[in-house]
Scaffold this active site. Sequence first.
Site, PDB file in Angstrom:
ATOM      1  CB  CYS B 115       2.786   7.214  -3.657  1.00  0.00           C
ATOM      2  SG  CYS B 115       3.247   5.568  -3.072  1.00  0.00           S
ATOM      3  CB  CYS B 118       6.889   3.220  -3.635  1.00  0.00           C
ATOM      4  SG  CYS B 118       5.229   2.533  -3.561  1.00  0.00           S
ATOM      5  CB  SER B 119       6.407   5.822  -7.518  1.00  0.00           C
ATOM      6  OG  SER B 119       6.605   4.462  -7.864  1.00  0.00           O
ATOM      7  CB  CYS B 120       0.932   3.913  -5.548  1.00  0.00           C
ATOM      8  SG  CYS B 120       1.681   2.463  -4.785  1.00  0.00           S
TER       9      CYS B 120
END
Lengths: 53, 215
Positions: B115, B118-120
């Site tokens: 991702c 961000c951090s999906c």
Amino acid sequence: MDTVHDIGGRQGFGPVRWQHDHDEMAFHEEWQARAWAMCMCMFAVWRGNPEVC
Amino acid sequence: MASYDSEKVAHIHKELHSHLPPEPGLRVKALESLLVEKGLLKTDAVDKWLDNLAEKIGPKNGARVIARSWVTPEFESTLRNNAMKAFKDLGLAEGGGYELKAVFNSDTVHNLVVCTLCSCYPLRLIGMSPSWYKSNEYRARAVREPRGVLEEFGVKLDGDVEVRVWDSTSERRYIVVPQRPAGTEGWSEDQLAGLVTRNSMIGTHRDLRSGDGAA
């Protein structure tokens, strides 16, 4: 998206430091787990589902 | 011009911080008490979330889905076409709120999930993402030099293996389906699930071996 958050492909970063996280544990300290759970609760409140909290 | 006394500033700074608990554990506790006091959090809410995480979600759910797809062709086709349905069919998906796509490794293709924004991550399906998944190093380099990143994880690919990098968003997330290891003919689904690691579902682990698994 072209913002400060989109760092895909940006140059200048070193190796991925994954070795300390190879044991598949989600959290290494209890407070980390509790902080995460609180964030999830606040997220639910923000999304209008406060009943889960 | 106002006078600036660095020692005084340092003293004030120190004084302000002295009111905060020094340990992160104590700070988290203080924050939790405050949220309960303000009526934003029920007293047992945090424990309930953690029980849920420990009992119901985690990498082993992904491992079960993958193992089923190895032994049941119809289920593999469901996983290919509608990955969320595959999780639901095994009773492993609650809610959702995003689309899930399963990407399959083969002898000639290796998939890697990142991702970059961000951090999906399919958290409610396969548990927490590892901290390196959220690091700048991984997010930036997985798309620029995926083969280099894979080598750091010990994944050495022949030049003729194509690498496909999938960039997640909050609306669409991915799970890598690793190849079933040779020599596991006749294994039970539980045994097979035991081979699937968290990293293999992200793509930073390729060749599964007995004893590595998350289940």
